[in-house]
Design an enzyme around this catalytic site. Structure first.
Site, PDB file in Angstrom:
ATOM      1  N   ARG A 122      22.591  42.780  38.702  1.00  0.00           N
ATOM      2  CA  ARG A 122      23.943  43.159  38.287  1.00  0.00           C
ATOM      3  C   ARG A 122      23.802  43.902  36.977  1.00  0.00           C
ATOM      4  O   ARG A 122      23.338  43.324  35.982  1.00  0.00           O
ATOM      5  CB  ARG A 122      24.818  41.914  38.129  1.00  0.00           C
ATOM      6  CG  ARG A 122      26.128  42.191  37.429  1.00  0.00           C
ATOM      7  CD  ARG A 122      27.115  41.046  37.534  1.00  0.00           C
ATOM      8  NE  ARG A 122      27.667  40.974  38.880  1.00  0.00           N
ATOM      9  CZ  ARG A 122      28.755  40.278  39.212  1.00  0.00           C
ATOM     10  NH1 ARG A 122      29.408  39.577  38.301  1.00  0.00           N
ATOM     11  NH2 ARG A 122      29.191  40.261  40.450  1.00  0.00           N
ATOM     12  N   GLN A 152      29.923  42.555  47.838  1.00  0.00           N
ATOM     13  CA  GLN A 152      31.332  42.178  47.933  1.00  0.00           C
ATOM     14  C   GLN A 152      31.967  42.776  49.190  1.00  0.00           C
ATOM     15  O   GLN A 152      32.668  42.093  49.934  1.00  0.00           O
ATOM     16  CB  GLN A 152      32.067  42.666  46.675  1.00  0.00           C
ATOM     17  CG  GLN A 152      33.537  42.343  46.658  1.00  0.00           C
ATOM     18  CD  GLN A 152      33.800  40.849  46.557  1.00  0.00           C
ATOM     19  OE1 GLN A 152      33.261  40.177  45.691  1.00  0.00           O
ATOM     20  NE2 GLN A 152      34.618  40.324  47.458  1.00  0.00           N
ATOM     21  N   ASP A 243      42.130  44.307  42.650  1.00  0.00           N
ATOM     22  CA  ASP A 243      41.078  43.826  41.745  1.00  0.00           C
ATOM     23  C   ASP A 243      41.637  43.927  40.327  1.00  0.00           C
ATOM     24  O   ASP A 243      42.684  44.562  40.113  1.00  0.00           O
ATOM     25  CB  ASP A 243      39.814  44.699  41.919  1.00  0.00           C
ATOM     26  CG  ASP A 243      38.624  44.225  41.090  1.00  0.00           C
ATOM     27  OD1 ASP A 243      38.654  43.106  40.549  1.00  0.00           O
ATOM     28  OD2 ASP A 243      37.640  45.011  40.973  1.00  0.00           O
ATOM     29  N   CYS A 283      38.689  40.314  45.166  1.00  0.00           N
ATOM     30  CA  CYS A 283      37.274  39.935  45.051  1.00  0.00           C
ATOM     31  C   CYS A 283      37.083  38.750  44.097  1.00  0.00           C
ATOM     32  O   CYS A 283      36.074  38.063  44.185  1.00  0.00           O
ATOM     33  CB  CYS A 283      36.456  41.129  44.582  1.00  0.00           C
ATOM     34  SG  CYS A 283      37.046  41.796  43.016  1.00  0.00           S
ATOM     35  N   ARG A 311      30.989  35.499  50.779  1.00  0.00           N
ATOM     36  CA  ARG A 311      29.919  36.067  49.947  1.00  0.00           C
ATOM     37  C   ARG A 311      28.591  35.403  50.290  1.00  0.00           C
ATOM     38  O   ARG A 311      27.541  36.050  50.356  1.00  0.00           O
ATOM     39  CB  ARG A 311      30.238  35.877  48.455  1.00  0.00           C
ATOM     40  CG  ARG A 311      31.459  36.628  47.934  1.00  0.00           C
ATOM     41  CD  ARG A 311      31.256  38.135  47.966  1.00  0.00           C
ATOM     42  NE  ARG A 311      30.052  38.531  47.271  1.00  0.00           N
ATOM     43  CZ  ARG A 311      29.951  38.694  45.942  1.00  0.00           C
ATOM     44  NH1 ARG A 311      31.022  38.541  45.180  1.00  0.00           N
ATOM     45  NH2 ARG A 311      28.806  39.056  45.378  1.00  0.00           N
TER      46      ARG A 311
HETATM   47  N1   CP Z   1      33.537  38.884  43.057  1.00  0.00           N
HETATM   48  C1   CP Z   1      32.480  38.693  42.247  1.00  0.00           C
HETATM   49  O1   CP Z   1      31.499  39.413  42.271  1.00  0.00           O
HETATM   50  O2   CP Z   1      32.600  37.612  41.417  1.00  0.00           O
HETATM   51  P1   CP Z   1      31.623  37.268  40.202  1.00  0.00           P
HETATM   52  O3   CP Z   1      31.791  38.341  39.187  1.00  0.00           O
HETATM   53  O4   CP Z   1      32.086  35.930  39.713  1.00  0.00           O
HETATM   54  O5   CP Z   1      30.212  37.229  40.710  1.00  0.00           O
HETATM   55  N1  NVA Z   2      35.704  45.390  39.206  1.00  0.00           N
HETATM   56  C1  NVA Z   2      35.295  44.127  38.658  1.00  0.00           C
HETATM   57  C2  NVA Z   2      34.730  43.261  39.735  1.00  0.00           C
HETATM   58  C3  NVA Z   2      34.271  41.907  39.314  1.00  0.00           C
HETATM   59  C4  NVA Z   2      33.671  41.133  40.439  1.00  0.00           C
HETATM   60  C5  NVA Z   2      34.286  44.354  37.551  1.00  0.00           C
HETATM   61  O1  NVA Z   2      33.427  45.239  37.684  1.00  0.00           O
HETATM   62  O2  NVA Z   2      34.364  43.677  36.528  1.00  0.00           O
END
Ligand code: CP
Ligand code: NVA
Length: 324
Positions: A122, A152, A243, A283, A311
């Site tokens: 991430r 996601q 979102d 999400c 997920r």
């Molecule tokens: N939806 C999602 O990716 O949640 P987190 O940021 O908690 O992993």
């Molecule tokens: N769009 C949001 C999604 C979190 C799961 C972000 O990038 O923070």
């Protein structure tokens, strides 16, 4: 009732369909490989709920889990999923490895490639994922970047299949044209759905993503439409997806965004414009009272907890196919 599928059947179908090495973008999948991940995920969900597992790694398998940003769902579902399949996840935060400052991304990738069988990351910058993939010599999976969140989207489309079946639907995205919007639009278009996106001016999805999604839709019989009017997007829709208005990394824009996004709240009056049996997707994490109201998030049409559960199953299916 979905057809039962074994892991071996899924793997054979995956291998025959020009499978990708990595999962950085939904664009790495084609219609057949995407459907295979989803079919295996449905089968894995059924098995796991009965206390069984369809797939376990035959060899000792370890996976690096790099998180430059916080996470609840992605981290827990990855760690639990790897555990259920007999693999081990090594959780690494930015304060541990300081990607790009303590050590160059390519050097981290080269090291990890000598120890683990996969890298899941991430990251702030999508280009860091591409660099990991270039140098790691193991498959690399995107666990969210500024550009996309493909893990996601797989859970989103699995949830839609569970609730609505496989026929083409009209799916409305309301809010920020962000990473989640990008992956959702790409996968929905690949699978033949019509996606109507309502985003404020200046917060539309990236042009190159829209173009790619429109190309998928031209092949699949779906469509991708962009508007600034949330009512137009949700009219008679089968699902409404939203979102947060301020994604991770955009916190300094909070004030300006709140003003722009106010008309895009998913509330009961907006939901009434969709089909009476429309489902609501998010999400998560949600900012209750901002992009979505309590009444909608906790209401009868909300599918968000199934979406969060899925997920687990979709990531297990993806990892079993990529690394198994
Ligand atoms: N939806 C999602 O990716 O949640 P987190 O940021 O908690 O992993
Ligand atoms: N769009 C949001 C999604 C979190 C799961 C972000 O990038 O923070």
């Amino acid at each position: 009732m979905r057809e039962a599928m074994t892991y071996e059947q899924a793997k054979a179908r995956w291998q025959a369909a020009n499978p990708p090495r990595n999962s950085l973008s939904i664009g790495d999948l084609n219609r057949e490989t995407a459907q295979t991940v989803l079919a295996l995920a449905h089968a894995m969900k059924r098995a796991t709920r009965q206390g069984q597992e369809l797939f376990r790694f035959a060899r000792p398998t370890a996976v690096a889990l790099i998180f430059e940003k916080p996470s609840l769902r992605t981290r827990v579902t990855l760690e639990v999923g790897l555990y259920q399949m007999g693999a081990h996840g090594v959780y690494l935060t930015q304060s541990d490895i300081q990607m790009g400052t303590r050590e160059a991304v390519m050097d981290i990738a080269r090291n990890l490639g000598r120890w683990v069988q996969g890298v899941i990351a991430r990251v702030f910058l999508h280009t860091a994922l591409e660099e990991l993939a270039r140098f790691a010599e193991t498959p690399v999976v995107n666990a969210l970047s500024d550009r996309e969140h493909p893990c996601q989207a797989l859970a989103d489309l699995m949830t839609i299949q569970e609730r609505k079946g496989d026929a083409p639907l009209t799916l409305a995205w309301v809010g920020d044209g962000n990473n989640v919007c990008h992956s959702f639009t790409l996968l929905a278009a690949l699978l033949g759905h019509t996606v109507r996106i309502a985003a404020p001016e200046g917060y539309e999805p990236r042009a190159e993503i829209l173009q790619q999604a429109q190309a998928f839709a031209a092949e699949s019989g779906g469509a991708v439409l962009l508007t600034h009017d949330p009512c137009e997007a949700v009219a008679d829709a089968d699902a409404i997806y939203t979102d947060v208005w301020v994604s991770m990394g955009f916190e300094t824009e909070r004030e300006a965004r709140m003003r722009k996004f106010l008309p895009y709240q998913v509330n009961e009056s907006l939901l009434r414009l969709a089909k009476p049996d429309a489902i609501v997707l998010h999400c998560l994490p949600a900012r209750r009272g901002e992009e979505i109201t309590d009444a909608v998030l906790d209401g009868a049409q909300s599918a968000v907890w199934d979406q969060a559960e899925n997920r687990l199953h979709t990531q297990k299916a993806l990892l079993a196919l990529l690394l198994g």
